[in-house]
Design an enzyme around this catalytic site. Structure first.
Site, PDB file in Angstrom:
ATOM      1  N   CYS A 254      34.211  36.368  42.441  1.00 13.78           N
ATOM      2  CA  CYS A 254      34.007  37.431  43.423  1.00 13.78           C
ATOM      3  C   CYS A 254      32.733  37.185  44.231  1.00 13.78           C
ATOM      4  O   CYS A 254      32.693  36.281  45.044  1.00 13.78           O
ATOM      5  CB  CYS A 254      34.019  38.803  42.750  1.00 13.78           C
ATOM      6  SG  CYS A 254      34.296  40.161  43.933  1.00 13.78           S
TER       7      CYS A 254
ATOM      8  N   HIS B 285      38.627  39.199  39.496  1.00 13.47           N
ATOM      9  CA  HIS B 285      38.045  39.497  38.193  1.00 13.47           C
ATOM     10  C   HIS B 285      39.179  39.479  37.161  1.00 13.47           C
ATOM     11  O   HIS B 285      40.335  39.749  37.481  1.00 13.47           O
ATOM     12  CB  HIS B 285      37.394  40.877  38.189  1.00 13.47           C
ATOM     13  CG  HIS B 285      36.236  41.009  39.114  1.00 13.47           C
ATOM     14  ND1 HIS B 285      35.031  40.378  38.902  1.00 13.47           N
ATOM     15  CD2 HIS B 285      36.088  41.706  40.281  1.00 13.47           C
ATOM     16  CE1 HIS B 285      34.195  40.680  39.880  1.00 13.47           C
ATOM     17  NE2 HIS B 285      34.810  41.471  40.735  1.00 13.47           N
TER      18      HIS B 285
END
Length: 492
Positions: free
Chosen positions: A331, A410
Protein backbone atom coordinates in the site's frame (compact mmCIF):
# COMPACT_ATOMS: atom_id res chain seq x y z
CA UNK A 1 -29.59 -10.87 27.61
CA UNK A 2 -27.40 -7.90 28.53
CA UNK A 3 -24.18 -5.96 28.09
CA UNK A 4 -20.75 -5.33 29.54
CA UNK A 5 -18.17 -2.56 29.11
CA UNK A 6 -14.55 -3.64 29.41
CA UNK A 7 -12.47 -0.62 30.41
CA UNK A 8 -8.76 -0.40 31.18
CA UNK A 9 -6.47 1.40 33.55
CA UNK A 10 -4.41 2.54 30.53
CA UNK A 11 -4.12 2.06 26.81
CA UNK A 12 -2.86 -1.43 25.93
CA UNK A 13 -3.91 -2.80 29.33
CA UNK A 14 -5.68 -5.76 27.74
CA UNK A 15 -9.16 -4.50 26.89
CA UNK A 16 -9.00 -5.85 23.36
CA UNK A 17 -7.74 -9.22 24.59
CA UNK A 18 -10.49 -9.60 27.19
CA UNK A 19 -13.27 -8.52 24.83
CA UNK A 20 -12.01 -10.90 22.14
CA UNK A 21 -11.76 -13.78 24.58
CA UNK A 22 -15.22 -13.11 26.00
CA UNK A 23 -16.71 -12.97 22.50
CA UNK A 24 -15.28 -16.39 21.62
CA UNK A 25 -16.23 -17.82 25.04
CA UNK A 26 -19.82 -16.56 24.73
CA UNK A 27 -20.07 -17.97 21.20
CA UNK A 28 -19.12 -21.36 22.63
CA UNK A 29 -22.03 -21.07 25.06
CA UNK A 30 -24.41 -20.48 22.18
CA UNK A 31 -24.81 -16.78 22.98
CA UNK A 32 -25.21 -14.41 20.04
CA UNK A 33 -22.69 -11.75 21.03
CA UNK A 34 -21.46 -8.66 19.20
CA UNK A 35 -18.32 -6.62 19.94
CA UNK A 36 -18.54 -2.85 20.05
CA UNK A 37 -16.14 0.06 20.39
CA UNK A 38 -17.76 3.48 20.13
CA UNK A 39 -14.55 5.18 19.04
CA UNK A 40 -11.29 3.62 18.05
CA UNK A 41 -8.09 5.54 17.35
CA UNK A 42 -5.99 3.30 15.15
CA UNK A 43 -4.33 3.14 11.77
CA UNK A 44 -4.96 -0.60 11.67
CA UNK A 45 -8.31 -1.13 9.99
CA UNK A 46 -10.22 -3.65 7.91
CA UNK A 47 -12.82 -3.58 5.17
CA UNK A 48 -16.00 -5.51 5.93
CA UNK A 49 -17.87 -7.56 3.39
CA UNK A 50 -20.21 -4.65 2.68
CA UNK A 51 -17.32 -2.23 2.08
CA UNK A 52 -17.43 -0.52 5.48
CA UNK A 53 -14.12 0.29 7.18
CA UNK A 54 -13.75 -0.53 10.89
CA UNK A 55 -10.91 -1.01 13.36
CA UNK A 56 -8.99 -4.23 12.86
CA UNK A 57 -9.53 -5.17 16.50
CA UNK A 58 -13.32 -5.03 16.18
CA UNK A 59 -13.10 -7.10 13.01
CA UNK A 60 -11.23 -9.91 14.78
CA UNK A 61 -13.58 -9.63 17.78
CA UNK A 62 -16.51 -10.19 15.42
CA UNK A 63 -14.74 -13.22 13.96
CA UNK A 64 -14.22 -14.50 17.51
CA UNK A 65 -17.94 -14.09 18.21
CA UNK A 66 -18.97 -15.78 14.97
CA UNK A 67 -20.67 -12.53 13.91
CA UNK A 68 -20.49 -10.75 10.56
CA UNK A 69 -18.23 -7.69 10.98
CA UNK A 70 -20.10 -4.42 10.34
CA UNK A 71 -19.78 -0.68 10.75
CA UNK A 72 -22.01 -0.55 13.85
CA UNK A 73 -19.34 -2.48 15.77
CA UNK A 74 -16.95 0.48 15.45
CA UNK A 75 -19.01 3.51 14.43
CA UNK A 76 -16.22 6.07 14.90
CA UNK A 77 -12.70 5.31 13.71
CA UNK A 78 -10.00 7.98 14.05
CA UNK A 79 -6.92 7.46 11.89
CA UNK A 80 -4.11 9.80 12.99
CA UNK A 81 -2.29 11.54 10.16
CA UNK A 82 -0.28 13.81 12.44
CA UNK A 83 -0.03 14.63 16.14
CA UNK A 84 -2.92 17.08 15.88
CA UNK A 85 -5.11 15.85 13.03
CA UNK A 86 -7.02 12.64 12.33
CA UNK A 87 -9.02 11.29 9.44
CA UNK A 88 -12.49 10.30 10.68
CA UNK A 89 -14.36 7.23 9.47
CA UNK A 90 -18.01 7.41 10.55
CA UNK A 91 -20.18 4.30 10.21
CA UNK A 92 -17.63 2.78 7.88
CA UNK A 93 -17.36 5.74 5.50
CA UNK A 94 -14.97 8.74 5.29
CA UNK A 95 -16.42 11.66 7.24
CA UNK A 96 -13.67 14.26 7.15
CA UNK A 97 -10.67 15.54 9.06
CA UNK A 98 -10.66 16.48 12.71
CA UNK A 99 -8.16 18.58 14.64
CA UNK A 100 -7.38 17.93 18.29
CA UNK A 101 -9.23 21.09 19.34
CA UNK A 102 -12.07 20.56 16.89
CA UNK A 103 -12.60 17.12 18.33
CA UNK A 104 -13.70 18.68 21.61
CA UNK A 105 -16.45 20.62 19.88
CA UNK A 106 -17.67 17.98 17.44
CA UNK A 107 -17.99 15.03 19.79
CA UNK A 108 -21.77 15.50 20.13
CA UNK A 109 -22.36 14.54 16.49
CA UNK A 110 -20.05 11.55 16.77
CA UNK A 111 -21.69 10.52 20.04
CA UNK A 112 -25.13 10.57 18.47
CA UNK A 113 -24.02 8.19 15.72
CA UNK A 114 -22.16 5.97 18.18
CA UNK A 115 -25.14 5.59 20.52
CA UNK A 116 -27.47 4.87 17.61
CA UNK A 117 -25.09 2.15 16.39
CA UNK A 118 -24.98 0.57 19.85
CA UNK A 119 -28.76 0.61 20.18
CA UNK A 120 -29.04 -1.06 16.78
CA UNK A 121 -26.61 -3.83 17.74
CA UNK A 122 -28.36 -4.37 21.08
CA UNK A 123 -31.65 -4.87 19.27
CA UNK A 124 -30.19 -7.65 17.12
CA UNK A 125 -27.84 -9.53 19.47
CA UNK A 126 -28.24 -11.25 22.82
CA UNK A 127 -25.18 -9.54 24.31
CA UNK A 128 -23.03 -6.57 23.35
CA UNK A 129 -19.50 -6.60 24.78
CA UNK A 130 -18.12 -3.07 24.55
CA UNK A 131 -14.49 -2.05 24.68
CA UNK A 132 -13.54 1.28 26.19
CA UNK A 133 -10.69 3.49 24.99
CA UNK A 134 -7.67 4.51 27.00
CA UNK A 135 -8.90 4.90 30.58
CA UNK A 136 -12.45 5.57 31.80
CA UNK A 137 -10.94 8.18 34.09
CA UNK A 138 -9.99 10.72 31.44
CA UNK A 139 -11.41 13.42 33.70
CA UNK A 140 -10.49 16.23 31.31
CA UNK A 141 -12.83 14.73 28.67
CA UNK A 142 -15.60 13.32 30.83
CA UNK A 143 -18.22 15.95 30.01
CA UNK A 144 -18.24 14.91 26.37
CA UNK A 145 -17.29 11.25 26.73
CA UNK A 146 -19.21 8.66 24.75
CA UNK A 147 -16.59 5.90 24.69
CA UNK A 148 -16.14 4.94 28.34
CA UNK A 149 -18.39 6.02 31.21
CA UNK A 150 -20.55 8.13 28.90
CA UNK A 151 -21.32 4.95 26.98
CA UNK A 152 -21.86 3.00 30.18
CA UNK A 153 -24.38 5.60 31.35
CA UNK A 154 -26.19 5.50 28.00
CA UNK A 155 -26.43 1.69 28.01
CA UNK A 156 -26.55 1.20 31.80
CA UNK A 157 -23.84 -1.41 31.25
CA UNK A 158 -21.76 -2.73 34.15
CA UNK A 159 -18.06 -1.95 33.82
CA UNK A 160 -15.08 -4.21 34.46
CA UNK A 161 -11.66 -2.56 34.65
CA UNK A 162 -8.66 -4.46 33.23
CA UNK A 163 -5.14 -3.74 34.43
CA UNK A 164 -1.77 -4.91 33.06
CA UNK A 165 0.29 -6.13 36.00
CA UNK A 166 3.37 -6.45 33.82
CA UNK A 167 3.64 -2.64 33.82
CA UNK A 168 3.71 -2.30 37.60
CA UNK A 169 1.55 -0.11 39.83
CA UNK A 170 -1.49 -2.28 39.16
CA UNK A 171 -3.39 -1.90 42.43
CA UNK A 172 -2.84 1.84 42.66
CA UNK A 173 -4.06 2.34 39.08
CA UNK A 174 -7.12 0.17 39.64
CA UNK A 175 -8.06 1.95 42.85
CA UNK A 176 -7.37 5.38 41.33
CA UNK A 177 -9.47 4.55 38.27
CA UNK A 178 -12.50 4.18 40.54
CA UNK A 179 -11.65 6.90 43.04
CA UNK A 180 -11.49 9.73 40.49
CA UNK A 181 -14.92 8.95 39.01
CA UNK A 182 -18.15 10.63 40.06
CA UNK A 183 -20.53 8.75 42.32
CA UNK A 184 -22.85 8.07 39.37
CA UNK A 185 -20.05 6.57 37.33
CA UNK A 186 -18.64 4.60 40.23
CA UNK A 187 -22.03 2.94 40.63
CA UNK A 188 -21.45 1.12 37.34
CA UNK A 189 -17.85 0.02 37.95
CA UNK A 190 -18.39 -3.50 39.21
CA UNK A 191 -14.94 -5.07 39.50
CA UNK A 192 -11.55 -5.80 38.05
CA UNK A 193 -9.56 -8.25 35.91
CA UNK A 194 -5.79 -8.65 36.21
CA UNK A 195 -3.97 -9.24 32.92
CA UNK A 196 -0.51 -10.64 32.02
CA UNK A 197 0.41 -12.17 35.38
CA UNK A 198 3.51 -14.36 35.57
CA UNK A 199 4.13 -16.57 38.56
CA UNK A 200 2.20 -17.90 41.54
CA UNK A 201 -1.26 -16.33 41.69
CA UNK A 202 -1.40 -16.87 45.45
CA UNK A 203 1.19 -14.10 45.78
CA UNK A 204 -1.41 -11.66 44.48
CA UNK A 205 -4.06 -12.63 47.02
CA UNK A 206 -3.15 -10.01 49.70
CA UNK A 207 -3.33 -7.22 47.10
CA UNK A 208 -6.58 -8.50 45.61
CA UNK A 209 -8.11 -8.77 49.07
CA UNK A 210 -7.05 -5.26 50.04
CA UNK A 211 -8.33 -3.85 46.74
CA UNK A 212 -11.69 -5.45 47.45
CA UNK A 213 -11.76 -4.04 50.98
CA UNK A 214 -10.95 -0.45 49.98
CA UNK A 215 -13.04 -0.39 46.79
CA UNK A 216 -15.89 -2.74 47.67
CA UNK A 217 -15.44 -4.48 44.33
CA UNK A 218 -14.20 -7.99 43.47
CA UNK A 219 -11.51 -9.11 41.08
CA UNK A 220 -13.11 -11.49 38.59
CA UNK A 221 -9.89 -13.31 37.82
CA UNK A 222 -6.22 -13.18 36.86
CA UNK A 223 -5.29 -13.87 33.25
CA UNK A 224 -1.80 -15.30 32.80
CA UNK A 225 0.93 -14.01 30.57
CA UNK A 226 0.31 -15.63 27.18
CA UNK A 227 3.52 -15.08 25.19
CA UNK A 228 2.30 -17.20 22.29
CA UNK A 229 -0.83 -15.10 21.85
CA UNK A 230 -1.10 -12.51 19.09
CA UNK A 231 -4.20 -10.72 17.95
CA UNK A 232 -4.87 -8.26 15.16
CA UNK A 233 -3.61 -5.21 17.00
CA UNK A 234 -4.98 -1.68 16.93
CA UNK A 235 -2.17 -0.04 18.81
CA UNK A 236 1.37 0.86 17.74
CA UNK A 237 2.34 0.21 21.37
CA UNK A 238 2.25 -3.45 20.39
CA UNK A 239 5.03 -3.16 17.80
CA UNK A 240 8.11 -3.59 20.05
CA UNK A 241 6.69 -6.80 21.50
CA UNK A 242 6.57 -8.36 18.04
CA UNK A 243 10.30 -8.48 17.55
CA UNK A 244 11.60 -12.03 17.48
CA UNK A 245 15.08 -13.18 18.38
CA UNK A 246 17.31 -13.17 15.33
CA UNK A 247 18.41 -16.60 14.17
CA UNK A 248 20.95 -16.82 11.36
CA UNK A 249 19.33 -20.02 10.11
CA UNK A 250 15.96 -18.42 9.41
CA UNK A 251 14.87 -15.70 7.02
CA UNK A 252 15.25 -12.26 8.65
CA UNK A 253 12.44 -9.87 7.69
CA UNK A 254 12.98 -6.20 8.59
CA UNK A 255 9.85 -4.06 8.60
CA UNK A 256 10.50 -0.32 8.37
CA UNK A 257 8.75 1.34 11.28
CA UNK A 258 7.30 4.48 9.72
CA UNK A 259 6.23 7.26 12.12
CA UNK A 260 2.69 6.87 10.71
CA UNK A 261 2.77 3.12 10.12
CA UNK A 262 -0.61 1.59 9.36
CA UNK A 263 -2.05 -1.88 8.92
CA UNK A 264 1.08 -3.50 10.27
CA UNK A 265 -1.05 -6.60 10.92
CA UNK A 266 -0.03 -7.45 7.33
CA UNK A 267 3.15 -8.81 8.86
CA UNK A 268 1.46 -11.28 11.21
CA UNK A 269 1.19 -13.88 8.47
CA UNK A 270 4.92 -13.67 7.73
CA UNK A 271 5.76 -13.91 11.41
CA UNK A 272 3.89 -17.19 11.97
CA UNK A 273 6.18 -19.11 9.63
CA UNK A 274 8.84 -20.99 11.62
CA UNK A 275 11.36 -20.21 8.87
CA UNK A 276 11.10 -16.42 9.35
CA UNK A 277 12.05 -13.90 12.02
CA UNK A 278 10.12 -10.64 11.66
CA UNK A 279 11.20 -7.43 13.39
CA UNK A 280 10.39 -3.71 13.15
CA UNK A 281 13.23 -1.26 12.77
CA UNK A 282 14.30 2.28 11.92
CA UNK A 283 17.97 1.31 11.54
CA UNK A 284 19.61 1.69 8.09
CA UNK A 285 22.13 -1.01 9.03
CA UNK A 286 19.39 -3.52 9.84
CA UNK A 287 17.59 -2.62 6.62
CA UNK A 288 20.77 -3.25 4.65
CA UNK A 289 21.51 -6.57 6.37
CA UNK A 290 18.08 -8.26 6.49
CA UNK A 291 17.17 -11.01 4.04
CA UNK A 292 13.92 -9.20 3.20
CA UNK A 293 12.79 -5.64 3.82
CA UNK A 294 9.12 -4.66 3.95
CA UNK A 295 7.86 -1.11 3.53
CA UNK A 296 4.41 -1.37 5.15
CA UNK A 297 1.33 0.82 4.95
CA UNK A 298 1.43 4.46 5.96
CA UNK A 299 -1.27 6.90 7.04
CA UNK A 300 0.88 9.81 5.82
CA UNK A 301 2.74 8.53 2.78
CA UNK A 302 4.55 11.69 1.69
CA UNK A 303 5.54 12.62 5.24
CA UNK A 304 6.93 9.13 5.78
CA UNK A 305 8.78 9.40 2.45
CA UNK A 306 10.52 12.55 3.73
CA UNK A 307 11.32 10.75 6.98
CA UNK A 308 12.71 7.77 5.05
CA UNK A 309 15.14 10.08 3.28
CA UNK A 310 16.09 12.09 6.37
CA UNK A 311 17.06 8.96 8.33
CA UNK A 312 19.19 7.36 5.63
CA UNK A 313 16.70 4.52 5.29
CA UNK A 314 15.87 5.46 1.70
CA UNK A 315 19.53 5.12 0.74
CA UNK A 316 19.70 1.78 2.53
CA UNK A 317 16.68 0.46 0.60
CA UNK A 318 18.07 1.65 -2.74
CA UNK A 319 21.49 0.13 -1.96
CA UNK A 320 20.09 -3.28 -1.08
CA UNK A 321 18.07 -3.38 -4.32
CA UNK A 322 21.20 -2.51 -6.28
CA UNK A 323 22.86 -5.46 -4.55
CA UNK A 324 20.04 -7.78 -5.64
CA UNK A 325 18.40 -8.11 -2.24
CA UNK A 326 14.57 -8.24 -2.08
CA UNK A 327 12.14 -5.53 -0.98
CA UNK A 328 8.34 -5.70 -0.63
CA UNK A 329 6.11 -2.62 -0.49
CA UNK A 330 2.51 -2.79 0.74
CA UNK A 331 0.00 0.00 0.00
CA UNK A 332 1.81 3.16 1.14
CA UNK A 333 5.10 1.28 0.92
CA UNK A 334 4.23 0.31 -2.66
CA UNK A 335 3.60 3.95 -3.51
CA UNK A 336 6.96 4.97 -2.02
CA UNK A 337 8.80 2.45 -4.19
CA UNK A 338 7.49 4.07 -7.38
CA UNK A 339 8.29 7.28 -9.20
CA UNK A 340 6.08 10.37 -9.16
CA UNK A 341 3.63 10.86 -6.30
CA UNK A 342 1.15 13.60 -7.14
CA UNK A 343 -1.25 15.17 -4.64
CA UNK A 344 -3.32 17.65 -6.72
CA UNK A 345 -6.30 17.58 -4.35
CA UNK A 346 -4.20 18.30 -1.23
CA UNK A 347 -5.07 15.01 0.41
CA UNK A 348 -1.69 14.91 2.17
CA UNK A 349 -0.53 18.51 1.95
CA UNK A 350 -0.38 18.78 -1.82
CA UNK A 351 2.49 18.99 -4.26
CA UNK A 352 4.59 16.60 -6.32
CA UNK A 353 7.04 14.17 -4.76
CA UNK A 354 9.61 11.78 -6.19
CA UNK A 355 9.46 8.24 -4.85
CA UNK A 356 12.41 5.88 -4.61
CA UNK A 357 12.17 4.96 -8.31
CA UNK A 358 12.46 1.21 -7.73
CA UNK A 359 9.17 0.24 -9.39
CA UNK A 360 7.71 1.59 -12.67
CA UNK A 361 4.58 3.01 -11.06
CA UNK A 362 3.11 6.48 -10.47
CA UNK A 363 0.68 7.51 -7.73
CA UNK A 364 -1.96 10.22 -7.64
CA UNK A 365 -3.92 10.98 -4.48
CA UNK A 366 -7.69 11.18 -4.89
CA UNK A 367 -10.19 12.76 -2.53
CA UNK A 368 -12.36 9.64 -2.56
CA UNK A 369 -11.02 6.74 -0.55
CA UNK A 370 -10.93 3.30 -2.16
CA UNK A 371 -12.42 0.60 0.08
CA UNK A 372 -12.59 -2.83 -1.51
CA UNK A 373 -12.25 -6.60 -0.98
CA UNK A 374 -10.60 -7.80 -4.22
CA UNK A 375 -9.76 -11.31 -2.98
CA UNK A 376 -10.77 -13.58 -0.07
CA UNK A 377 -8.00 -12.39 2.29
CA UNK A 378 -7.13 -9.10 0.58
CA UNK A 379 -8.55 -5.64 1.09
CA UNK A 380 -7.83 -2.12 -0.16
CA UNK A 381 -7.84 1.09 1.92
CA UNK A 382 -6.15 3.99 0.15
CA UNK A 383 -6.41 7.45 -1.35
CA UNK A 384 -3.35 6.94 -3.54
CA UNK A 385 -4.26 5.47 -6.93
CA UNK A 386 -1.27 3.60 -8.37
CA UNK A 387 -0.70 3.10 -12.12
CA UNK A 388 1.93 0.90 -13.71
CA UNK A 389 3.73 3.16 -16.22
CA UNK A 390 6.55 0.91 -17.43
CA UNK A 391 7.56 -2.66 -18.03
CA UNK A 392 6.90 -4.79 -14.98
CA UNK A 393 6.14 -8.34 -13.98
CA UNK A 394 2.86 -9.43 -12.45
CA UNK A 395 2.17 -9.54 -8.72
CA UNK A 396 -1.30 -9.68 -7.09
CA UNK A 397 -2.61 -6.17 -6.48
CA UNK A 398 0.51 -4.57 -7.94
CA UNK A 399 3.64 -5.41 -9.89
CA UNK A 400 7.20 -6.61 -9.71
CA UNK A 401 10.53 -5.46 -11.09
CA UNK A 402 13.51 -7.71 -10.38
CA UNK A 403 13.90 -8.10 -6.62
CA UNK A 404 11.25 -5.46 -5.82
CA UNK A 405 7.61 -6.35 -5.29
CA UNK A 406 4.72 -3.99 -4.59
CA UNK A 407 1.03 -4.46 -3.89
CA UNK A 408 -1.83 -2.14 -3.00
CA UNK A 409 -3.53 -5.07 -1.27
CA UNK A 410 -3.42 -5.49 2.46
CA UNK A 411 -3.88 -9.07 3.63
CA UNK A 412 -2.24 -10.63 0.58
CA UNK A 413 0.16 -12.61 2.77
CA UNK A 414 -2.76 -14.00 4.77
CA UNK A 415 -3.34 -16.22 1.73
CA UNK A 416 -1.27 -19.34 2.44
CA UNK A 417 -0.48 -20.17 -1.19
CA UNK A 418 0.60 -16.60 -2.02
CA UNK A 419 2.70 -16.32 1.14
CA UNK A 420 4.46 -19.64 0.68
CA UNK A 421 5.28 -18.92 -2.97
CA UNK A 422 6.64 -15.47 -2.18
CA UNK A 423 8.75 -16.62 0.77
CA UNK A 424 10.10 -19.59 -1.16
CA UNK A 425 11.56 -17.25 -3.80
CA UNK A 426 12.96 -14.84 -1.21
CA UNK A 427 14.47 -17.72 0.76
CA UNK A 428 16.16 -19.05 -2.37
CA UNK A 429 17.77 -15.63 -2.91
CA UNK A 430 19.07 -15.66 0.66
CA UNK A 431 20.15 -19.29 0.65
CA UNK A 432 17.81 -20.01 3.55
CA UNK A 433 15.19 -22.69 4.15
CA UNK A 434 11.83 -22.08 2.49
CA UNK A 435 8.53 -22.64 4.36
CA UNK A 436 7.30 -26.19 4.01
CA UNK A 437 3.84 -25.03 2.97
CA UNK A 438 2.00 -26.59 5.90
CA UNK A 439 1.23 -23.46 7.93
CA UNK A 440 -2.37 -22.26 7.70
CA UNK A 441 -2.66 -18.68 8.87
CA UNK A 442 -6.44 -18.80 9.32
CA UNK A 443 -6.19 -22.06 11.28
CA UNK A 444 -3.55 -20.54 13.57
CA UNK A 445 -5.74 -17.50 14.16
CA UNK A 446 -8.68 -19.70 15.09
CA UNK A 447 -6.51 -21.79 17.40
CA UNK A 448 -5.29 -18.68 19.19
CA UNK A 449 -8.80 -17.32 19.57
CA UNK A 450 -9.75 -20.65 21.11
CA UNK A 451 -6.68 -20.52 23.36
CA UNK A 452 -7.78 -17.10 24.57
CA UNK A 453 -11.30 -18.36 25.25
CA UNK A 454 -9.76 -21.29 27.16
CA UNK A 455 -7.88 -18.78 29.33
CA UNK A 456 -11.10 -16.85 29.98
CA UNK A 457 -12.85 -20.07 30.97
CA UNK A 458 -10.01 -21.27 33.18
CA UNK A 459 -8.93 -18.10 34.93
CA UNK A 460 -11.98 -15.81 35.17
CA UNK A 461 -15.14 -16.27 37.20
CA UNK A 462 -17.36 -16.70 34.15
CA UNK A 463 -20.41 -17.52 36.27
CA UNK A 464 -20.13 -14.16 38.03
CA UNK A 465 -19.45 -12.38 34.74
CA UNK A 466 -22.53 -13.91 33.11
CA UNK A 467 -24.59 -12.75 36.07
CA UNK A 468 -23.10 -9.28 35.72
CA UNK A 469 -23.86 -9.20 31.99
CA UNK A 470 -27.49 -10.26 32.47
CA UNK A 471 -28.36 -8.44 35.72
CA UNK A 472 -26.24 -5.30 35.46
CA UNK A 473 -24.08 -3.61 38.07
CA UNK A 474 -24.87 -4.74 41.63
CA UNK A 475 -26.90 -2.32 43.69
CA UNK A 476 -25.20 -0.55 46.55
CA UNK A 477 -21.63 -0.48 45.30
CA UNK A 478 -19.77 1.79 47.74
CA UNK A 479 -18.55 5.26 46.83
CA UNK A 480 -14.77 5.57 46.86
CA UNK A 481 -13.59 9.07 47.83
CA UNK A 482 -12.68 11.62 46.69
CA UNK A 483 -14.70 11.04 43.52
CA UNK A 484 -15.27 13.71 40.90
CA UNK A 485 -17.82 16.49 40.66
CA UNK A 486 -21.12 15.70 39.00
CA UNK A 487 -20.55 15.53 35.26
CA UNK A 488 -22.59 16.26 32.19
CA UNK A 489 -23.19 13.41 29.77
CA UNK A 490 -23.31 13.88 26.02
CA UNK A 491 -26.79 13.10 24.76
CA UNK A 492 -27.11 10.85 21.72
Amino acid sequence: MGSLLVAGTTSDAGKTTVVTGLCRWLARQGVRAAPYKAQNMSNNSMVCGDGAEIGRAQWIQAIAAGAEPEAAMNPVLLKPGSDRRSHVVLMGEPWGELTARGFLTERAELAKAAFAAYDDLASRYDVVISEGAGSPTEINLRQSDYVNMGLAQHTRAPVVVVGDIDRGGLFASMFGTVALLSAADQALVSGFVVNKFRGDVSLLRPGIDMLASVSGRPTYGVLPWLPELWLDSEDALDIPARRQAHDSDVLSVAVVRFPRISNFTDLDALAVEPTTSVFFTASPAEVRDADLVVLPGSRATTADLAWLRSTGLADAVVARVAAGRPVLGICGGYQLLGGAIEDPHVVEGGGSHAGLGLLPVATEFAVAKTLARPAPTAYEIHHGEVRVVGAAGEFPGGCRSGVVWGTIWHGLMDDDEARHAFLAEVAAMAGKAAPDGTVSFSALREARLDRLADAIDEHLDTTALLELISAGAPAGLPFVPPGAPKTVRVLG
